[in-house]
Design a protein around this motif. Structure first.
Motif, PDB file in Angstrom:
ATOM      1  N   ASP A 175       0.830  -1.204   0.000  1.00  0.00           N
ATOM      2  CA  ASP A 175       0.000   0.000   0.000  1.00  0.00           C
ATOM      3  C   ASP A 175       0.867   1.257   0.000  1.00  0.00           C
ATOM      4  O   ASP A 175       0.639   2.188  -0.791  1.00  0.00           O
ATOM      5  CB  ASP A 175      -0.926  -0.016   1.215  1.00  0.00           C
ATOM      6  CG  ASP A 175      -2.071   0.982   1.100  1.00  0.00           C
ATOM      7  OD1 ASP A 175      -1.790   2.155   0.840  1.00  0.00           O
ATOM      8  OD2 ASP A 175      -3.236   0.583   1.262  1.00  0.00           O
ATOM      9  N   LEU A 176       1.865   1.308   0.870  1.00  0.00           N
ATOM     10  CA  LEU A 176       2.725   2.481   0.942  1.00  0.00           C
ATOM     11  C   LEU A 176       3.487   2.706  -0.359  1.00  0.00           C
ATOM     12  O   LEU A 176       3.587   3.843  -0.850  1.00  0.00           O
ATOM     13  CB  LEU A 176       3.717   2.331   2.095  1.00  0.00           C
ATOM     14  CG  LEU A 176       3.174   2.462   3.520  1.00  0.00           C
ATOM     15  CD1 LEU A 176       4.222   2.014   4.526  1.00  0.00           C
ATOM     16  CD2 LEU A 176       2.737   3.897   3.807  1.00  0.00           C
ATOM     17  N   ALA A 177       4.040   1.635  -0.929  1.00  0.00           N
ATOM     18  CA  ALA A 177       4.787   1.773  -2.181  1.00  0.00           C
ATOM     19  C   ALA A 177       3.877   2.245  -3.303  1.00  0.00           C
ATOM     20  O   ALA A 177       4.282   3.051  -4.148  1.00  0.00           O
ATOM     21  CB  ALA A 177       5.447   0.443  -2.551  1.00  0.00           C
ATOM     22  N   GLY A 178       2.639   1.753  -3.316  1.00  0.00           N
ATOM     23  CA  GLY A 178       1.689   2.180  -4.333  1.00  0.00           C
ATOM     24  C   GLY A 178       1.295   3.636  -4.200  1.00  0.00           C
ATOM     25  O   GLY A 178       0.811   4.249  -5.167  1.00  0.00           O
ATOM     26  N   ARG A 179       1.511   4.220  -3.033  1.00  0.00           N
ATOM     27  CA  ARG A 179       1.237   5.656  -2.838  1.00  0.00           C
ATOM     28  C   ARG A 179       2.471   6.514  -3.097  1.00  0.00           C
ATOM     29  O   ARG A 179       2.431   7.734  -2.938  1.00  0.00           O
ATOM     30  CB  ARG A 179       0.724   5.907  -1.417  1.00  0.00           C
ATOM     31  CG  ARG A 179      -0.560   5.163  -1.077  1.00  0.00           C
ATOM     32  CD  ARG A 179      -1.178   5.685   0.207  1.00  0.00           C
ATOM     33  NE  ARG A 179      -2.147   4.725   0.759  1.00  0.00           N
ATOM     34  CZ  ARG A 179      -3.075   5.047   1.647  1.00  0.00           C
ATOM     35  NH1 ARG A 179      -3.172   6.294   2.085  1.00  0.00           N
ATOM     36  NH2 ARG A 179      -3.908   4.127   2.123  1.00  0.00           N
ATOM     37  N   LEU A 216      -6.480  -3.204   7.028  1.00  0.00           N
ATOM     38  CA  LEU A 216      -5.456  -2.846   8.008  1.00  0.00           C
ATOM     39  C   LEU A 216      -4.330  -2.080   7.324  1.00  0.00           C
ATOM     40  O   LEU A 216      -3.864  -1.043   7.834  1.00  0.00           O
ATOM     41  CB  LEU A 216      -4.927  -4.108   8.683  1.00  0.00           C
ATOM     42  CG  LEU A 216      -3.858  -3.953   9.769  1.00  0.00           C
ATOM     43  CD1 LEU A 216      -3.908  -5.137  10.728  1.00  0.00           C
ATOM     44  CD2 LEU A 216      -2.442  -3.823   9.208  1.00  0.00           C
ATOM     45  N   ALA A 217      -3.869  -2.587   6.172  1.00  0.00           N
ATOM     46  CA  ALA A 217      -2.782  -1.930   5.455  1.00  0.00           C
ATOM     47  C   ALA A 217      -3.191  -0.536   4.999  1.00  0.00           C
ATOM     48  O   ALA A 217      -2.395   0.409   5.065  1.00  0.00           O
ATOM     49  CB  ALA A 217      -2.367  -2.783   4.254  1.00  0.00           C
ATOM     50  N   GLU A 218      -4.422  -0.397   4.546  1.00  0.00           N
ATOM     51  CA  GLU A 218      -4.919   0.912   4.118  1.00  0.00           C
ATOM     52  C   GLU A 218      -4.949   1.890   5.287  1.00  0.00           C
ATOM     53  O   GLU A 218      -4.502   3.044   5.168  1.00  0.00           O
ATOM     54  CB  GLU A 218      -6.302   0.756   3.510  1.00  0.00           C
ATOM     55  CG  GLU A 218      -6.897   2.021   2.920  1.00  0.00           C
ATOM     56  CD  GLU A 218      -8.234   1.739   2.253  1.00  0.00           C
ATOM     57  OE1 GLU A 218      -8.255   1.523   1.028  1.00  0.00           O
ATOM     58  OE2 GLU A 218      -9.253   1.715   2.979  1.00  0.00           O
ATOM     59  N   ASP A 219      -5.470   1.435   6.418  1.00  0.00           N
ATOM     60  CA  ASP A 219      -5.505   2.286   7.611  1.00  0.00           C
ATOM     61  C   ASP A 219      -4.091   2.646   8.065  1.00  0.00           C
ATOM     62  O   ASP A 219      -3.824   3.783   8.487  1.00  0.00           O
ATOM     63  CB  ASP A 219      -6.253   1.588   8.745  1.00  0.00           C
ATOM     64  CG  ASP A 219      -7.754   1.442   8.476  1.00  0.00           C
ATOM     65  OD1 ASP A 219      -8.253   2.112   7.551  1.00  0.00           O
ATOM     66  OD2 ASP A 219      -8.402   0.648   9.190  1.00  0.00           O
ATOM     67  N   GLY A 249       1.023   8.316   6.569  1.00  0.00           N
ATOM     68  CA  GLY A 249       0.959   9.572   5.836  1.00  0.00           C
ATOM     69  C   GLY A 249       0.635  10.751   6.741  1.00  0.00           C
ATOM     70  O   GLY A 249       1.210  11.841   6.607  1.00  0.00           O
ATOM     71  N   ARG A 250      -0.278  10.515   7.685  1.00  0.00           N
ATOM     72  CA  ARG A 250      -0.631  11.593   8.619  1.00  0.00           C
ATOM     73  C   ARG A 250       0.574  11.982   9.459  1.00  0.00           C
ATOM     74  O   ARG A 250       0.860  13.180   9.644  1.00  0.00           O
ATOM     75  CB  ARG A 250      -1.785  11.141   9.523  1.00  0.00           C
ATOM     76  CG  ARG A 250      -2.312  12.239  10.447  1.00  0.00           C
ATOM     77  CD  ARG A 250      -3.205  11.675  11.541  1.00  0.00           C
ATOM     78  NE  ARG A 250      -2.472  10.862  12.496  1.00  0.00           N
ATOM     79  CZ  ARG A 250      -1.699  11.343  13.474  1.00  0.00           C
ATOM     80  NH1 ARG A 250      -1.549  12.657  13.618  1.00  0.00           N
ATOM     81  NH2 ARG A 250      -1.072  10.527  14.296  1.00  0.00           N
ATOM     82  N   MET A 251       1.299  10.976   9.963  1.00  0.00           N
ATOM     83  CA  MET A 251       2.454  11.283  10.812  1.00  0.00           C
ATOM     84  C   MET A 251       3.580  11.951  10.027  1.00  0.00           C
ATOM     85  O   MET A 251       4.325  12.771  10.571  1.00  0.00           O
ATOM     86  CB  MET A 251       2.953  10.006  11.487  1.00  0.00           C
ATOM     87  CG  MET A 251       2.021   9.483  12.582  1.00  0.00           C
ATOM     88  SD  MET A 251       2.784   8.200  13.617  1.00  0.00           S
ATOM     89  CE  MET A 251       2.865   6.823  12.467  1.00  0.00           C
ATOM     90  N   ALA A 282      -5.751   6.459  -0.896  1.00  0.00           N
ATOM     91  CA  ALA A 282      -5.782   4.996  -0.904  1.00  0.00           C
ATOM     92  C   ALA A 282      -6.072   4.497  -2.317  1.00  0.00           C
ATOM     93  O   ALA A 282      -6.659   5.208  -3.137  1.00  0.00           O
ATOM     94  CB  ALA A 282      -6.847   4.491   0.073  1.00  0.00           C
ATOM     95  N   TRP A 283      -5.690   3.236  -2.600  1.00  0.00           N
ATOM     96  CA  TRP A 283      -5.827   2.750  -3.964  1.00  0.00           C
ATOM     97  C   TRP A 283      -6.124   1.252  -4.081  1.00  0.00           C
ATOM     98  O   TRP A 283      -6.473   0.768  -5.150  1.00  0.00           O
ATOM     99  CB  TRP A 283      -4.539   3.033  -4.744  1.00  0.00           C
ATOM    100  CG  TRP A 283      -3.342   2.320  -4.167  1.00  0.00           C
ATOM    101  CD1 TRP A 283      -2.559   2.710  -3.126  1.00  0.00           C
ATOM    102  CD2 TRP A 283      -2.796   1.063  -4.599  1.00  0.00           C
ATOM    103  NE1 TRP A 283      -1.572   1.795  -2.862  1.00  0.00           N
ATOM    104  CE2 TRP A 283      -1.684   0.782  -3.760  1.00  0.00           C
ATOM    105  CE3 TRP A 283      -3.129   0.163  -5.614  1.00  0.00           C
ATOM    106  CZ2 TRP A 283      -0.913  -0.375  -3.902  1.00  0.00           C
ATOM    107  CZ3 TRP A 283      -2.362  -0.995  -5.763  1.00  0.00           C
ATOM    108  CH2 TRP A 283      -1.266  -1.247  -4.910  1.00  0.00           C
ATOM    109  N   THR A 284      -6.021   0.491  -3.008  1.00  0.00           N
ATOM    110  CA  THR A 284      -6.014  -0.971  -3.149  1.00  0.00           C
ATOM    111  C   THR A 284      -7.389  -1.611  -3.266  1.00  0.00           C
ATOM    112  O   THR A 284      -7.493  -2.773  -3.670  1.00  0.00           O
ATOM    113  CB  THR A 284      -5.282  -1.624  -1.959  1.00  0.00           C
ATOM    114  OG1 THR A 284      -5.962  -1.273  -0.735  1.00  0.00           O
ATOM    115  CG2 THR A 284      -3.839  -1.161  -1.889  1.00  0.00           C
TER     116      THR A 284
END
Length: 520
Positions: free
Chosen positions: A19-23, A364-367, A373-375, A382-384
């Motif tokens: 998820d993070l890499a996709g963002r 869970l991964a999306e959250d 990202g917030r921190m 989100a994209w998944t």
């Protein structure tokens, strides 16, 4: 310098890395053993809401999981598919009205498009009644899904790598020093030690998450990173020769108020599980089934099946450790399976993942990615939810998707039409394991001779090279028990041949570590 260092290569760690890499963040994931080496390859292999959690009033958890079922089924129809479950009614366990209410809630807590609803059945006429004792005359049928859990982890890792993440297996995080501007982590793998600078750390170490905070991560002066305790619960399963011929699974109610499943497994076997036992000992990786667990599962299954299940029938066992947040409950079965994400931004961001179940890994991964990202002060969308997992997009083979189970059968037919030289059983196994990535596995092969030597029956050198080069497989166990379950079908001598091939063909090297396929 990376944006996020993720510690842990189970389903949560790999899902978060994807998820993070996709963002667009720069991600490095390290795993001390193989991908899915522990809890994430030791589940009951269900994509399910958890019918029994309704009794503990876990409505939020069940709803969240039910919402994810069809999202996941559509994302990877080669490793996940719908499964119908039969619950024989035992009046001494739960009254029929209670079961009907539970199933009504199960049907309606989330929208269904693919999975049919529940219904009552006459077991004297239904095929699922044939292997059961005659005392069970009525039952209930409902829907959930099945997943190859270890392959699910690998598919997430493949997607993460394709989107720019670096994935290192056999690489342990031995230290992580926090300061106001970031983390300095020391990773130890086959090529020796490597120091990495990261803006944030995600602790997805599963059963080792608390130990990571207490013994590896080094906090800034005066702060305590470990604020919670994990409750480690061992779940064990047995695999026996096939007990029934039909394609339904069973959910059995036991006198201790627990349930066990009996599930069609790998064609010729039945999977029975699980137990809930408080883990004793300090090493979650050393968890093994005990003889009394084997006897418990055999006894409870034999309460329902006409032909008894005996310990001597057991062909294979496996055990995993569920890292659950300690809530002081006296009953391990009652401890919540929901996840919690704990943020700590008093210095460089730290996110710890507590608990969770395989069905809700994507959410869970999306959250988690939202929170990272917030921190970091860099919210990215989100994209998944509508994305395919690696190999899950079958459109190039079959056109537009319809139903996941029907799509897979059309895909198998397309594979056989394009590669008529593949034996039908091998074509189906490869299609099931790799989905659309079967083209990467087969490459330019035009005959069975092009597949190379059969190191073991139906397992050729070309597939082993693919697993080595593309899926981080470094040992015989990686191939036989996680990337596949071929170990169930092979003799000890055949398993040893696979192990010997991997030892000869996968020497540790700094080059392979740099490529993200670290082996030891």
């Amino acid at each position: 310098m990376v944006d996020v260092l993720i510690v842990g290569g189970g389903i949560n760690g790999c899902g978060i890395a994807r998820d993070l890499a996709g963002r667009g963040w720069r991600v490095l994931l390290c795993e001390k053993d193989d991908l899915a080496a522990h809890t994430s390859s030791a589940s009951t292999k269900l994509i399910h809401g958890g019918l029994r959690y309704l009794e503990y009033y876990e409505f939020s958890l069940v709803r969240k999981a039910l919402q994810e079922r069809e999202v996941l089924l559509r994302s990877a129809p080669h490793i996940m598919w719908p499964l119908r479950f039969v619950m024989p009614h035992d009046p001494s366990m739960r009254p029929a009205w209670m079961v009907r209410i539970g199933l009504f809630l199960y049907d309606h807590l989330a929208r269904r498009e693919v999975l049919p609803g529940s219904r009552g059945v006459d077991l004297r006429a239904h095929p699922a009644g044939a292997p059961l004792k005659s005392v069970f005359r009525r039952g209930f049928v409902y829907s959930d899904g099945w997943v190859d859990d270890a392959r699910l982890v690998v598919l997430n890792a493949i997607d993460a790598r394709a989107k720019g993440a670096e994935v290192l297996t056999r690489t342990r995080c031995v230290g992580a020093q926090r300061d106001a501007d970031g983390w300095t982590a020391v990773l130890e793998g086959p090529a020796g030690r490597r120091t990495v600078r990261a803006r944030a750390v995600v602790n997805a170490a599963g059963p080792w998450a608390e130990a990571f905070l207490r013994g590896v991560a080094q906090p800034a002066r005066g702060e305590a990173l470990a604020t919670r305790h994990l409750r480690l619960v061992k779940g064990s399963h047995i695999v026996v020769p096939r007990v029934f011929e039909h394609d339904h699974a069973y959910i059995f109610q036991n006198p201790d108020k627990r349930i066990i499943f009996a599930i069609p497994y790998q064609g010729d076997f039945t999977l029975i599980g699980t137990t809930d036992i408080e883990l004793s000992g300090d090493d979650p990786g050393a968890a093994r089934i005990a003889q009394d667990e084997v006897e418990y599962l055999c006894t409870q299954a034999s309460r329902y099946f006409e032909k008894p299940i005996l310990p001597a029938d057991v062909a294979w066992t496996y055990s995993g450790v569920r890292p659950l947040l300690d809530d002081a409950s006296g009953d391990p079965s009652a401890v919540t399976r929901d996840y919690m994400l704990e943020s700590n931004a008093t210095a460089a961001p730290l996110l710890s993942v507590w608990g969770g179940k395989i069905t809700t890994f994507r959410k869970l991964a999306e959250d988690a990615a939202d929170e990272v990202g917030r921190m970091l002060g860099e919210a990215r969308p989100a994209w998944t939810e509508s994305a395919f997992l690696a190999g899950g997009d079958l459109s190039a083979w079959i056109g537009a998707a319809k139903r996941p189970d029907e799509d897979f059968e059309r895909f198998v037919a397309a594979v056989q039409a394009k590669h008529p030289w593949l034996e039908a059983s091998l074509a189906r196994r490869l299609a099931r394991a790799y989905g659309a990535r079967i083209s990467v596995v087969l490459g330019d092969a035009r005959s069975m001779q092009d597949m190379g030597e059969a190191v073991a029956p139906g397992l050729h050198e070309r597939e082993l090279r693919y697993l080595r080069d593309e899926e981080w497989a470094c040992s015989g166990d990686d191939v036989l028990w996680r990337r596949s379950k071929l170990g169930l079908r092979f003799t000890p001598e055949q398993r040893e041949r696979v192990g010997a091939w991997m030892r000869e063909q996968v020497p540790p090297s700094a080059q392979r570590v740099r490529e993200g396929v670290a082996c030891s």
